[in-house]
Design a protein around this motif. Structure first.
Motif, PDB file in Angstrom:
ATOM      1  N   ARG A   1      77.786  13.164  36.643  1.00 20.95           N
ATOM      2  CA  ARG A   1      78.258  14.273  35.823  1.00 20.95           C
ATOM      3  C   ARG A   1      78.107  13.902  34.351  1.00 20.95           C
ATOM      4  N   VAL A   2      77.794  14.913  33.542  1.00 20.39           N
ATOM      5  CA  VAL A   2      77.741  14.759  32.092  1.00 20.39           C
ATOM      6  C   VAL A   2      78.598  15.875  31.498  1.00 20.39           C
ATOM      7  N   SER A   3      79.457  15.492  30.550  1.00 18.73           N
ATOM      8  CA  SER A   3      80.351  16.447  29.910  1.00 18.73           C
ATOM      9  C   SER A   3      80.185  16.365  28.399  1.00 18.73           C
ATOM     10  N   LEU A   4      80.776  17.324  27.709  1.00 13.46           N
ATOM     11  CA  LEU A   4      80.715  17.331  26.256  1.00 13.46           C
ATOM     12  C   LEU A   4      81.858  18.145  25.702  1.00 13.46           C
ATOM     13  N   GLU A   5      82.129  17.903  24.428  1.00 14.75           N
ATOM     14  CA  GLU A   5      83.078  18.706  23.667  1.00 14.75           C
ATOM     15  C   GLU A   5      82.306  19.262  22.489  1.00 14.75           C
ATOM     16  N   THR A   6      82.479  20.549  22.233  1.00 16.43           N
ATOM     17  CA  THR A   6      81.862  21.184  21.081  1.00 16.43           C
ATOM     18  C   THR A   6      82.861  22.159  20.482  1.00 16.43           C
ATOM     19  N   GLY A   7      82.523  22.737  19.366  1.00 18.36           N
ATOM     20  CA  GLY A   7      83.435  23.652  18.696  1.00 18.36           C
ATOM     21  C   GLY A   7      83.452  25.029  19.322  1.00 18.36           C
ATOM     22  N   SER A   8      84.537  25.750  19.034  1.00 18.33           N
ATOM     23  CA  SER A   8      84.702  27.092  19.600  1.00 18.33           C
ATOM     24  C   SER A   8      84.298  28.205  18.637  1.00 18.33           C
ATOM     25  N   ASP A   9      84.069  27.885  17.369  1.00 20.04           N
ATOM     26  CA  ASP A   9      83.758  28.961  16.426  1.00 20.04           C
ATOM     27  C   ASP A   9      82.259  29.268  16.383  1.00 20.04           C
ATOM     28  N   ALA A  10      81.896  30.233  15.551  1.00 24.23           N
ATOM     29  CA  ALA A  10      80.523  30.747  15.507  1.00 24.23           C
ATOM     30  C   ALA A  10      79.490  29.680  15.132  1.00 24.23           C
TER      31      ALA A  10
ATOM     32  N   SER B   1      78.820  24.267  32.243  1.00 23.82           N
ATOM     33  CA  SER B   1      79.817  25.336  32.282  1.00 23.82           C
ATOM     34  C   SER B   1      81.120  24.805  31.697  1.00 23.82           C
ATOM     35  N   GLU B   2      81.943  25.738  31.232  1.00 25.51           N
ATOM     36  CA  GLU B   2      83.208  25.340  30.631  1.00 25.51           C
ATOM     37  C   GLU B   2      84.097  24.669  31.667  1.00 25.51           C
ATOM     38  N   CYS B   3      84.880  23.703  31.173  1.00 24.40           N
ATOM     39  CA  CYS B   3      85.771  22.943  32.042  1.00 24.40           C
ATOM     40  C   CYS B   3      87.043  22.598  31.267  1.00 24.40           C
ATOM     41  N   GLN B   4      87.967  21.972  31.945  1.00 23.24           N
ATOM     42  CA  GLN B   4      89.186  21.478  31.316  1.00 23.24           C
ATOM     43  C   GLN B   4      88.856  20.245  30.474  1.00 23.24           C
ATOM     44  N   PRO B   5      89.736  19.892  29.538  1.00 15.65           N
ATOM     45  CA  PRO B   5      89.507  18.658  28.778  1.00 15.65           C
ATOM     46  C   PRO B   5      89.353  17.470  29.729  1.00 15.65           C
ATOM     47  N   PHE B   6      88.521  16.533  29.337  1.00 15.22           N
ATOM     48  CA  PHE B   6      88.242  15.356  30.166  1.00 15.22           C
ATOM     49  C   PHE B   6      88.503  14.116  29.318  1.00 15.22           C
ATOM     50  N   GLY B   7      88.495  12.959  29.968  1.00 15.25           N
ATOM     51  CA  GLY B   7      88.699  11.712  29.235  1.00 15.25           C
ATOM     52  C   GLY B   7      89.989  11.751  28.441  1.00 15.25           C
TER      53      GLY B   7
ATOM     54  N   TYR C   1      90.517  13.678  25.782  1.00 22.34           N
ATOM     55  CA  TYR C   1      90.666  14.942  25.070  1.00 22.34           C
ATOM     56  C   TYR C   1      91.913  15.687  25.540  1.00 22.34           C
ATOM     57  N   ARG C   2      92.411  16.538  24.643  1.00 22.77           N
ATOM     58  CA  ARG C   2      93.534  17.428  24.955  1.00 22.77           C
ATOM     59  C   ARG C   2      93.103  18.854  24.673  1.00 22.77           C
ATOM     60  N   GLU C   3      93.780  19.795  25.295  1.00 25.93           N
ATOM     61  CA  GLU C   3      93.528  21.219  25.049  1.00 25.93           C
ATOM     62  C   GLU C   3      93.603  21.476  23.542  1.00 25.93           C
ATOM     63  N   ASP C   4      92.630  22.229  23.028  1.00 21.70           N
ATOM     64  CA  ASP C   4      92.563  22.511  21.597  1.00 21.70           C
ATOM     65  C   ASP C   4      91.835  23.839  21.426  1.00 21.70           C
ATOM     66  N   PRO C   5      92.412  24.804  20.719  1.00 22.04           N
ATOM     67  CA  PRO C   5      91.750  26.097  20.563  1.00 22.04           C
ATOM     68  C   PRO C   5      90.433  26.005  19.772  1.00 22.04           C
ATOM     69  N   LEU C   6      90.213  24.913  19.057  1.00 24.24           N
ATOM     70  CA  LEU C   6      88.975  24.742  18.291  1.00 24.24           C
ATOM     71  C   LEU C   6      87.894  24.010  19.079  1.00 24.24           C
ATOM     72  N   SER C   7      88.199  23.633  20.314  1.00 20.98           N
ATOM     73  CA  SER C   7      87.241  22.905  21.156  1.00 20.98           C
ATOM     74  C   SER C   7      86.883  23.699  22.396  1.00 20.98           C
ATOM     75  N   VAL C   8      85.636  23.520  22.822  1.00 21.10           N
ATOM     76  CA  VAL C   8      85.160  24.005  24.113  1.00 21.10           C
ATOM     77  C   VAL C   8      84.660  22.772  24.853  1.00 21.10           C
ATOM     78  N   PHE C   9      85.117  22.608  26.089  1.00 23.21           N
ATOM     79  CA  PHE C   9      84.708  21.490  26.921  1.00 23.21           C
ATOM     80  C   PHE C   9      83.759  22.023  27.983  1.00 23.21           C
ATOM     81  N   MET C  10      82.671  21.304  28.202  1.00 27.61           N
ATOM     82  CA  MET C  10      81.657  21.744  29.159  1.00 27.61           C
ATOM     83  C   MET C  10      81.238  20.550  30.010  1.00 27.61           C
ATOM     84  N   THR C  11      80.783  20.838  31.221  1.00 32.22           N
ATOM     85  CA  THR C  11      80.333  19.780  32.113  1.00 32.22           C
ATOM     86  C   THR C  11      79.198  20.283  32.981  1.00 32.22           C
TER      87      THR C  11
END
Length: 163
Positions: free
Chosen positions: A110-119, A134-140, A142-152
């Motif tokens: 599996r490969v995951s990433l965190e990126t920003g949520s804005d435009a 696809s979007e996923c819950q925070p991993f490693g 990371y914590r839930e953050d409205p400015l982050s999108v987590f994908m895996t």
């Protein structure tokens, strides 16, 4: 895709790579508050044992991306960045495909990433979605953050490079 694009392993100690990593670092720091910014400094990438991939055309570095292993069988994409003057030319796609192949070579499932949520980050999210993330819950750590999108993305065989 950009003609004459060479995509492969590189080193964060190279001055041109370091310069683009620092541009990325500064852009991410400017775009997000410190508590929501997860960009790694170039030295931290080295310390994490990251596989660093660059895309070059002639003497110019057009883009970079890195892969770290965060848990057995689980990789994370870091520091994906295309130089502003090279955007829209397939640079990020080429780097992403090589990073996925490197993850498969390392037998990561599996490969995951965190990126920003804005435009600002919409093109990145579209790229990752087009490559099977696809979007996923925070991993490693990371914590839930409205400015982050987590994908895996779950990895298949080495021949499955485009999702």
């Amino acid at each position: 895709m950009t003609a004459g694009l060479l995509v492969g392993r590189d080193n964060a100690r190279n001055a041109d790579i370091r310069a683009l990593l620092l541009r990325h670092f500064e852009l991410m720091r400017d775009a997000s508050p410190e508590e929501s910014c997860h960009v790694m400094e170039p030295d931290a990438l080295l310390e994490a044992g990251a596989v660093l991939i660059s895309a070059r055309q002639g003497n110019a570095v057009l883009g970079i991306g890195a892969l770290t292993e965060i848990a057995p069988g689980h990789g994370e994409l870091k520091s994906m960045h295309t130089a502003a003057e090279a955007r829209g030319r397939g640079v990020a796609r080429a780097i992403l495909q090589v990073l996925i192949a490197k993850a498969q070579d390392r037998a990561l499932q599996r490969v995951s990433l965190e990126t920003g949520s804005d435009a600002l980050f919409a093109p990145a999210r579209a790229l990752y979605t087009a490559h099977g993330f696809s979007e996923c819950q925070p991993f490693g750590n990371y914590r839930e953050d409205p400015l982050s999108v987590f994908m895996t993305r779950t990895l298949g065989s080495r021949s499955d490079l485009t999702g």
